[in-house]
Design an enzyme around this catalytic site. Structure first.
Site, PDB file in Angstrom:
ATOM      1  N   SER A 194      32.179 -48.383 -10.076  1.00  0.00           N
ATOM      2  CA  SER A 194      33.117 -48.655 -11.032  1.00  0.00           C
ATOM      3  C   SER A 194      34.646 -48.807 -10.410  1.00  0.00           C
ATOM      4  O   SER A 194      34.834 -48.000  -9.365  1.00  0.00           O
ATOM      5  CB  SER A 194      33.173 -47.822 -12.252  1.00  0.00           C
ATOM      6  N   TYR A 207      33.265 -39.373 -15.880  1.00  0.00           N
ATOM      7  CA  TYR A 207      32.633 -40.715 -15.540  1.00  0.00           C
ATOM      8  C   TYR A 207      33.272 -41.107 -14.226  1.00  0.00           C
ATOM      9  O   TYR A 207      32.335 -41.357 -13.192  1.00  0.00           O
ATOM     10  CB  TYR A 207      32.868 -41.535 -16.759  1.00  0.00           C
TER      11      TYR A 207
HETATM   12  P1  NAD Z   1      25.236 -51.502 -21.087  1.00  0.00           P
HETATM   13  O1  NAD Z   1      25.437 -50.668 -22.115  1.00  0.00           O
HETATM   14  O2  NAD Z   1      24.976 -52.808 -21.521  1.00  0.00           O
HETATM   15  O3  NAD Z   1      24.323 -50.885 -20.045  1.00  0.00           O
HETATM   16  C1  NAD Z   1      24.196 -49.710 -19.823  1.00  0.00           C
HETATM   17  C2  NAD Z   1      22.632 -49.235 -19.869  1.00  0.00           C
HETATM   18  O4  NAD Z   1      22.396 -47.905 -19.316  1.00  0.00           O
HETATM   19  C3  NAD Z   1      22.307 -49.268 -21.502  1.00  0.00           C
HETATM   20  O5  NAD Z   1      21.822 -50.516 -21.604  1.00  0.00           O
HETATM   21  C4  NAD Z   1      20.986 -48.168 -21.354  1.00  0.00           C
HETATM   22  O6  NAD Z   1      19.593 -48.913 -21.177  1.00  0.00           O
HETATM   23  C5  NAD Z   1      21.487 -47.495 -20.131  1.00  0.00           C
HETATM   24  N1  NAD Z   1      21.244 -46.098 -20.222  1.00  0.00           N
HETATM   25  C6  NAD Z   1      22.233 -45.354 -20.549  1.00  0.00           C
HETATM   26  N2  NAD Z   1      22.113 -43.945 -20.609  1.00  0.00           N
HETATM   27  C7  NAD Z   1      20.692 -44.037 -20.377  1.00  0.00           C
HETATM   28  C8  NAD Z   1      19.743 -43.175 -20.233  1.00  0.00           C
HETATM   29  N3  NAD Z   1      20.019 -41.622 -20.495  1.00  0.00           N
HETATM   30  N4  NAD Z   1      18.510 -43.360 -19.746  1.00  0.00           N
HETATM   31  C9  NAD Z   1      18.197 -44.468 -19.570  1.00  0.00           C
HETATM   32  N5  NAD Z   1      19.044 -45.667 -19.703  1.00  0.00           N
HETATM   33  C10 NAD Z   1      20.176 -45.303 -19.927  1.00  0.00           C
HETATM   34  O7  NAD Z   1      26.773 -51.440 -20.338  1.00  0.00           O
HETATM   35  P2  NAD Z   1      27.200 -52.107 -18.885  1.00  0.00           P
HETATM   36  O8  NAD Z   1      28.586 -52.013 -18.920  1.00  0.00           O
HETATM   37  O9  NAD Z   1      26.330 -53.223 -18.455  1.00  0.00           O
HETATM   38  O10 NAD Z   1      26.853 -50.892 -17.857  1.00  0.00           O
HETATM   39  C11 NAD Z   1      25.963 -51.008 -16.746  1.00  0.00           C
HETATM   40  C12 NAD Z   1      26.848 -50.378 -15.678  1.00  0.00           C
HETATM   41  O11 NAD Z   1      27.903 -50.856 -15.273  1.00  0.00           O
HETATM   42  C13 NAD Z   1      26.997 -48.865 -15.944  1.00  0.00           C
HETATM   43  O12 NAD Z   1      26.453 -48.045 -14.663  1.00  0.00           O
HETATM   44  C14 NAD Z   1      28.416 -48.672 -16.205  1.00  0.00           C
HETATM   45  O13 NAD Z   1      28.943 -47.418 -15.600  1.00  0.00           O
HETATM   46  C15 NAD Z   1      28.852 -49.857 -15.328  1.00  0.00           C
HETATM   47  N6  NAD Z   1      30.124 -50.400 -15.256  1.00  0.00           N
HETATM   48  C16 NAD Z   1      30.492 -51.074 -16.383  1.00  0.00           C
HETATM   49  C17 NAD Z   1      31.660 -51.359 -16.656  1.00  0.00           C
HETATM   50  C18 NAD Z   1      32.108 -52.346 -17.721  1.00  0.00           C
HETATM   51  O14 NAD Z   1      33.292 -52.477 -18.068  1.00  0.00           O
HETATM   52  N7  NAD Z   1      31.421 -52.646 -18.741  1.00  0.00           N
HETATM   53  C19 NAD Z   1      32.797 -51.121 -15.736  1.00  0.00           C
HETATM   54  C20 NAD Z   1      32.430 -50.368 -14.437  1.00  0.00           C
HETATM   55  C21 NAD Z   1      31.253 -50.040 -14.225  1.00  0.00           C
END
Ligand code: NAD
Ligand code: MG
Length: 302
Positions: A194, A207
């Site tokens: 991130s 985080y």
């Molecule tokens: P999202 O909610 O679509 O995806 C996150 C997924 O993590 C969920 O769908 C869920 O299936 C899974 N998850 C969470 N806790 C879990 C658990 N205990 N067991 C199994 N699965 C679990 O959101 P996203 O933003 O697409 O997130 C994907 C990745 O991107 C994450 O690692 C997040 O930290 C990272 N990220 C996102 C952003 C943003 O702005 N969206 C920014 C930086 C990093």
């Protein structure tokens, strides 16, 4: 120059909201795609496959929604079979992603599991390998954060810290370890970092620390597994419109989400997929290992 459809979609999803990024909204974690306003763009109408991942077998944790769904669609259209990890309560999102993978003519394997225990991480890898027949690419994408409490150290709830560390860090180590016997020459791991690893905010103390640790782990695993021909990289997203945001942020934060990037808007999951496809490609990324690719709308990643 013609504006690409993926950019037009991203601009439209924001500008539809009268100057605010998105309408104020909250969900309960992990959040569902269909309850978001607007629903994100995962590349459903825009990603064109060019046979860049033909015949590969990939396991994507958190593959039901957000960035994971966009990666699954792109991987499938590039010719890969895909296993999707997700939490049981996200079945509806996982089934929609699986439908899109199958529509692309590829196999989709569903692997529901809460990854906060070692046993479930091991079971997930076993089921993904059994369903796919092999494993070439492990995408560690599942993640969690919480920023609805009082900001800063004083406001950190220890149960939330535990959930964040187990989901973002412990599970990644456990999944990599369980996957290792199945990986070999030409295979790869892609972690999800991130912008918070570089520019941590006091609303996301725990985080941000997990994401910095993922960067460190990525470099270290690249050194460890390089001699086996296994590449290890990470992608660092900036602010991307996914269920994670309304599920874990205050409603008021959603309104301004991503407006402070140099490109002036939040990104859509569809805009993340290219980095994952590149890193997964045995040809295009054959000499790329131990690096973190930023996709941040211009926020620095160094
Ligand atoms: P999202 O909610 O679509 O995806 C996150 C997924 O993590 C969920 O769908 C869920 O299936 C899974 N998850 C969470 N806790 C879990 C658990 N205990 N067991 C199994 N699965 C679990 O959101 P996203 O933003 O697409 O997130 C994907 C990745 O991107 C994450 O690692 C997040 O930290 C990272 N990220 C996102 C952003 C943003 O702005 N969206 C920014 C930086 C990093
Ligand atoms: Mg989800």
């Amino acid at each position: 120059m013609n504006t690409p459809d993926v950019v037009r979609n991203a601009q439209k999803l924001v500008s539809d909201q009268e100057g605010k990024s998105f309408p104020p909204q909250e969900q309960t974690p992990p959040g569902l795609t269909g309850e978001m306003t607007p629903v994100p763009d995962h590349g459903e109408t825009t990603w064109t496959g060019r046979d860049r991942l033909t015949g590969l077998k990939a396991f994507i944790t958190g593959g039901d929604s957000g960035i994971g769904r966009a990666v699954a669609i792109a991987f499938a259209r590039e010719g890969a079979d895909v296993a999707l990890g997700y939490m049981p309560e996200e079945q509806v999102d996982a089934e929609e992603t699986a439908r899109l993978v199958r529509e692309a003519g590829r196999t989709a394997v569903l692997v529901p599991a809460d990854l906060r225990t070692h046993a479930e991480c091991e079971r997930s890898i076993t089921e993904a390998v059994e369903g796919l027949g092999r494993l070439d690419v492990l995408v560690n994408n599942a993640g969690f954060h919480w920023s609805r409490g009082e900001e800063g150290l004083a406001g950190l709830d220890l149960d939330d810290v535990e959930r964040t560390l187990r989901t973002n860090l412990h599970a990644v180590i456990w999944l990599c370890k369980a996957a290792l016997p199945h990986l070999g020459e030409g295979s790869c791991i892609i972690n999800t970092s991130s912008v918070q690893a570089y520019d941590p905010s006091t609303a996301l103390i725990d985080y941000a620390a997990t994401k910095a640790a993922i960067n460190n782990l990525t470099v270290n695993l690249a050194a460890d597994l390089g001699p086996k021909g296994i590449r290890v990289n990470a992608v660092a997203p900036g602010p991307i419109w996914t269920p994670l945001q309304p599920a874990t942020r205050k409603a008021s934060d959603v309104e301004t989400f991503g407006a402070d990037t140099p490109l002036g808007r939040p990104g859509q999951p569809a805009e993340m997929a290219g980095a994952y496809v590149f890193l997964a490609s045995p040809e295009e990324a054959s000499y790329v290992s131990g690096t973190v690719v930023g996709v941040t709308g211009g926020k620095p990643v160094f």
